[in-house]
Design a protein around this motif. Sequence first.
Motif, PDB file in Angstrom:
ATOM      1  N   SER A  24       3.783  -8.748   5.083  1.00 32.57           N
ATOM      2  CA  SER A  24       2.852  -7.925   5.860  1.00 32.57           C
ATOM      3  C   SER A  24       3.009  -6.442   5.561  1.00 32.57           C
ATOM      4  CB  SER A  24       3.064  -8.167   7.362  1.00 32.57           C
ATOM      5  OG  SER A  24       2.898  -9.520   7.683  1.00 32.57           O
ATOM      6  N   ILE A  25       4.228  -6.017   5.233  1.00 34.95           N
ATOM      7  CA  ILE A  25       4.487  -4.598   5.015  1.00 34.95           C
ATOM      8  C   ILE A  25       4.377  -4.214   3.546  1.00 34.95           C
ATOM      9  CG2 ILE A  25       6.277  -2.807   5.157  1.00 34.95           C
ATOM     10  CD1 ILE A  25       7.251  -4.211   7.723  1.00 34.95           C
ATOM     11  N   VAL A  26       4.920  -5.056   2.656  1.00 41.02           N
ATOM     12  CA  VAL A  26       4.911  -4.723   1.232  1.00 41.02           C
ATOM     13  C   VAL A  26       3.491  -4.714   0.674  1.00 41.02           C
ATOM     14  CG1 VAL A  26       5.606  -5.524  -1.057  1.00 41.02           C
ATOM     15  CG2 VAL A  26       7.245  -5.539   0.824  1.00 41.02           C
ATOM     16  N   ALA A  27       2.656  -5.674   1.099  1.00 40.53           N
ATOM     17  CA  ALA A  27       1.299  -5.767   0.563  1.00 40.53           C
ATOM     18  C   ALA A  27       0.496  -4.482   0.775  1.00 40.53           C
ATOM     19  CB  ALA A  27       0.574  -6.957   1.175  1.00 40.53           C
ATOM     20  N   PRO A  28       0.424  -3.923   1.998  1.00 45.06           N
ATOM     21  CA  PRO A  28      -0.331  -2.677   2.160  1.00 45.06           C
ATOM     22  C   PRO A  28       0.275  -1.488   1.422  1.00 45.06           C
ATOM     23  CG  PRO A  28       0.759  -3.273   4.216  1.00 45.06           C
ATOM     24  CD  PRO A  28       0.872  -4.442   3.302  1.00 45.06           C
ATOM     25  N   VAL A  29       1.611  -1.458   1.293  1.00 44.81           N
ATOM     26  CA  VAL A  29       2.248  -0.362   0.556  1.00 44.81           C
ATOM     27  C   VAL A  29       1.854  -0.422  -0.919  1.00 44.81           C
ATOM     28  CG1 VAL A  29       4.459   0.548  -0.249  1.00 44.81           C
ATOM     29  CG2 VAL A  29       4.186  -0.103   2.140  1.00 44.81           C
ATOM     30  N   VAL A  30       1.890  -1.623  -1.493  1.00 40.54           N
ATOM     31  CA  VAL A  30       1.527  -1.780  -2.903  1.00 40.54           C
ATOM     32  C   VAL A  30       0.056  -1.450  -3.123  1.00 40.54           C
ATOM     33  CG1 VAL A  30       1.269  -3.457  -4.777  1.00 40.54           C
ATOM     34  CG2 VAL A  30       3.336  -3.463  -3.376  1.00 40.54           C
ATOM     35  N   SER A  31      -0.822  -1.982  -2.247  1.00 40.23           N
ATOM     36  CA  SER A  31      -2.254  -1.729  -2.424  1.00 40.23           C
ATOM     37  C   SER A  31      -2.582  -0.251  -2.256  1.00 40.23           C
ATOM     38  CB  SER A  31      -3.067  -2.569  -1.430  1.00 40.23           C
ATOM     39  OG  SER A  31      -2.758  -2.230  -0.095  1.00 40.23           O
ATOM     40  N   THR A  32      -1.933   0.422  -1.301  1.00 38.02           N
ATOM     41  CA  THR A  32      -2.157   1.854  -1.118  1.00 38.02           C
ATOM     42  C   THR A  32      -1.706   2.636  -2.341  1.00 38.02           C
ATOM     43  OG1 THR A  32      -1.857   1.656   1.271  1.00 38.02           O
ATOM     44  CG2 THR A  32      -1.631   3.850   0.334  1.00 38.02           C
ATOM     45  N   SER A  33      -0.562   2.258  -2.899  1.00 42.30           N
ATOM     46  CA  SER A  33      -0.061   2.927  -4.099  1.00 42.30           C
ATOM     47  C   SER A  33      -1.038   2.758  -5.262  1.00 42.30           C
ATOM     48  CB  SER A  33       1.311   2.365  -4.480  1.00 42.30           C
ATOM     49  OG  SER A  33       2.238   2.526  -3.421  1.00 42.30           O
ATOM     50  N   LEU A  34      -1.609   1.543  -5.381  1.00 44.66           N
ATOM     51  CA  LEU A  34      -2.576   1.303  -6.449  1.00 44.66           C
ATOM     52  C   LEU A  34      -3.840   2.131  -6.259  1.00 44.66           C
ATOM     53  CD1 LEU A  34      -2.249  -2.579  -6.885  1.00 44.66           C
ATOM     54  CD2 LEU A  34      -1.481  -0.796  -8.472  1.00 44.66           C
ATOM     55  N   TYR A  35      -4.303   2.243  -5.011  1.00 49.79           N
ATOM     56  CA  TYR A  35      -5.478   3.076  -4.747  1.00 49.79           C
ATOM     57  C   TYR A  35      -5.219   4.517  -5.157  1.00 49.79           C
ATOM     58  CZ  TYR A  35      -8.283  -0.371  -2.187  1.00 49.79           C
ATOM     59  OH  TYR A  35      -9.059  -1.442  -1.843  1.00 49.79           O
ATOM     60  N   PHE A  36      -4.030   5.013  -4.868  1.00 51.56           N
ATOM     61  CA  PHE A  36      -3.716   6.384  -5.232  1.00 51.56           C
ATOM     62  C   PHE A  36      -3.632   6.550  -6.750  1.00 51.56           C
ATOM     63  CE2 PHE A  36      -2.465   7.276  -0.833  1.00 51.56           C
ATOM     64  CZ  PHE A  36      -3.003   8.540  -0.704  1.00 51.56           C
ATOM     65  N   VAL A  37      -3.097   5.549  -7.428  1.00 47.84           N
ATOM     66  CA  VAL A  37      -3.013   5.623  -8.881  1.00 47.84           C
ATOM     67  C   VAL A  37      -4.408   5.629  -9.497  1.00 47.84           C
ATOM     68  CG1 VAL A  37      -2.299   4.376 -10.957  1.00 47.84           C
ATOM     69  CG2 VAL A  37      -0.734   4.582  -9.019  1.00 47.84           C
ATOM     70  N   VAL A  38      -5.278   4.718  -8.998  1.00 50.45           N
ATOM     71  CA  VAL A  38      -6.617   4.583  -9.576  1.00 50.45           C
ATOM     72  C   VAL A  38      -7.531   5.723  -9.135  1.00 50.45           C
ATOM     73  CG1 VAL A  38      -8.674   3.141  -9.691  1.00 50.45           C
ATOM     74  CG2 VAL A  38      -6.412   2.095  -9.776  1.00 50.45           C
ATOM     75  N   PHE A  39      -7.666   5.893  -7.816  1.00 48.15           N
ATOM     76  CA  PHE A  39      -8.601   6.892  -7.312  1.00 48.15           C
ATOM     77  C   PHE A  39      -8.001   8.297  -7.329  1.00 48.15           C
ATOM     78  CE2 PHE A  39     -10.336   2.992  -5.597  1.00 48.15           C
ATOM     79  CZ  PHE A  39     -11.699   3.173  -5.730  1.00 48.15           C
ATOM     80  N   GLY A  40      -6.752   8.391  -6.850  1.00 45.99           N
ATOM     81  CA  GLY A  40      -6.147   9.717  -6.756  1.00 45.99           C
ATOM     82  C   GLY A  40      -5.899  10.352  -8.106  1.00 45.99           C
ATOM     83  N   ALA A  41      -5.384   9.568  -9.055  1.00 46.30           N
ATOM     84  CA  ALA A  41      -5.057  10.130 -10.360  1.00 46.30           C
ATOM     85  C   ALA A  41      -6.281  10.198 -11.276  1.00 46.30           C
ATOM     86  CB  ALA A  41      -3.957   9.302 -11.020  1.00 46.30           C
ATOM     87  N   ALA A  42      -6.986   9.063 -11.410  1.00 48.72           N
ATOM     88  CA  ALA A  42      -8.111   9.020 -12.336  1.00 48.72           C
ATOM     89  C   ALA A  42      -9.284   9.879 -11.861  1.00 48.72           C
ATOM     90  CB  ALA A  42      -8.561   7.567 -12.525  1.00 48.72           C
ATOM     91  N   ILE A  43      -9.743   9.631 -10.641  1.00 51.58           N
ATOM     92  CA  ILE A  43     -10.882  10.385 -10.130  1.00 51.58           C
ATOM     93  C   ILE A  43     -10.446  11.772  -9.671  1.00 51.58           C
ATOM     94  CG2 ILE A  43     -12.708  10.424  -8.383  1.00 51.58           C
ATOM     95  CD1 ILE A  43     -12.716   7.407  -8.441  1.00 51.58           C
ATOM     96  N   GLY A  44      -9.243  11.855  -9.092  1.00 50.71           N
ATOM     97  CA  GLY A  44      -8.761  13.146  -8.614  1.00 50.71           C
ATOM     98  C   GLY A  44      -8.612  14.158  -9.724  1.00 50.71           C
ATOM     99  N   ALA A  45      -8.394  13.690 -10.956  1.00 51.67           N
ATOM    100  CA  ALA A  45      -8.299  14.621 -12.078  1.00 51.67           C
ATOM    101  C   ALA A  45      -9.645  15.267 -12.381  1.00 51.67           C
ATOM    102  CB  ALA A  45      -7.779  13.885 -13.311  1.00 51.67           C
ATOM    103  N   ARG A  46     -10.729  14.583 -12.036  1.00 48.64           N
ATOM    104  CA  ARG A  46     -12.072  15.113 -12.278  1.00 48.64           C
ATOM    105  C   ARG A  46     -12.644  15.809 -11.050  1.00 48.64           C
ATOM    106  NH1 ARG A  46     -14.444  12.675 -16.842  1.00 48.64           N
ATOM    107  NH2 ARG A  46     -13.149  11.054 -17.777  1.00 48.64           N
ATOM    108  N   VAL A  47     -12.309  15.287  -9.861  1.00 49.51           N
ATOM    109  CA  VAL A  47     -12.785  15.877  -8.605  1.00 49.51           C
ATOM    110  C   VAL A  47     -11.586  16.493  -7.899  1.00 49.51           C
ATOM    111  CG1 VAL A  47     -13.977  15.452  -6.422  1.00 49.51           C
ATOM    112  CG2 VAL A  47     -14.559  14.089  -8.450  1.00 49.51           C
ATOM    113  N   GLN A  48     -11.435  17.784  -8.028  1.00 48.30           N
ATOM    114  CA  GLN A  48     -10.256  18.444  -7.484  1.00 48.30           C
ATOM    115  C   GLN A  48     -10.269  18.493  -5.958  1.00 48.30           C
ATOM    116  OE1 GLN A  48      -7.626  19.423  -9.307  1.00 48.30           O
ATOM    117  NE2 GLN A  48      -8.661  18.620 -11.123  1.00 48.30           N
ATOM    118  N   GLU A  49     -11.435  18.835  -5.385  1.00 47.03           N
ATOM    119  CA  GLU A  49     -11.530  18.991  -3.934  1.00 47.03           C
ATOM    120  C   GLU A  49     -12.847  18.440  -3.421  1.00 47.03           C
ATOM    121  OE1 GLU A  49     -11.054  23.083  -2.901  1.00 47.03           O
ATOM    122  OE2 GLU A  49      -8.873  23.051  -3.110  1.00 47.03           O
TER     123      GLU A  49
END
Length: 253
Positions: A24-49
């Motif tokens: 119950s705890i590890v699953a949301p932590v892993v999925s949140t980390s993946l969202y940050f890697v995909v959206f935060g890093a990939a899209i965040g590099a193009r959309v700063q703010e």
Amino acid sequence: MNAPAIRAIYGFEMTRFWRTALQSIVAPVVSTSLYFVVFGAAIGARVQEVDGVPYGAFIVPGLMMLSLLTQSIANASFGIYFPRFSGTIYELLSAPVSPFDIVAGYVGAAATKSILIGLIILATAAVFVPLHIAHPVWMIFFLLLTALTFSLFGFVIGLWADGFEKLQLVPLLIVTPLTFLGGSFYSIDVLPPFWRAVSHLNPVVYLISGFRWAFFGRADVSIGICLAMAALFLVLCLGAVTWMFRTGYRLKS
């Protein structure tokens, strides 16, 4: 109100949660980390703010809301459906327990679980991006209101479903798409006028917008409207649960 009965139901449901705490705890932590890697890093590099907020921080309320909605529904729906499936619902219905006690026990436990997961996701997000919550009291209020409302909604689904497939139908085919299209990862203000107007028909928009306002002090929709829509959905869920118990809708099937 039968406090011992509420504590018994609540305790049983929470014990079931702690038995699978790792999952119950590890699953949301892993999925949140993946969202940050995909959206935060990939899209965040193009959309700063977005609206003056760093993109990585901007998506945190949406990520929390995504997990909060799905976990609240899943926990509450399975909690009440499994006794119906196994036949133990008859023991509950024959006991000196009121409908209020049943709802309070199951919904309270489901809301508690989803709030814990939401806070874990918030802590995980803080590892990736610096966070400053502008209105912490309102953030907690929206967290509690959303968890309670969608736990009630999940309880309704658990009474409505006549198979395990239907338990997944609403969360997967309705709630998750509405959450993704409700501004979880973008501001609806960037949409063309037509699609922006269509987005206002999505009830999840108001939940995410209000939650984001609590974090950053800015939102796509007025905070008053967000509160009114959240309260309206809570009233609708309470009305549905009340009607189901009064009519005995699928309680024994």
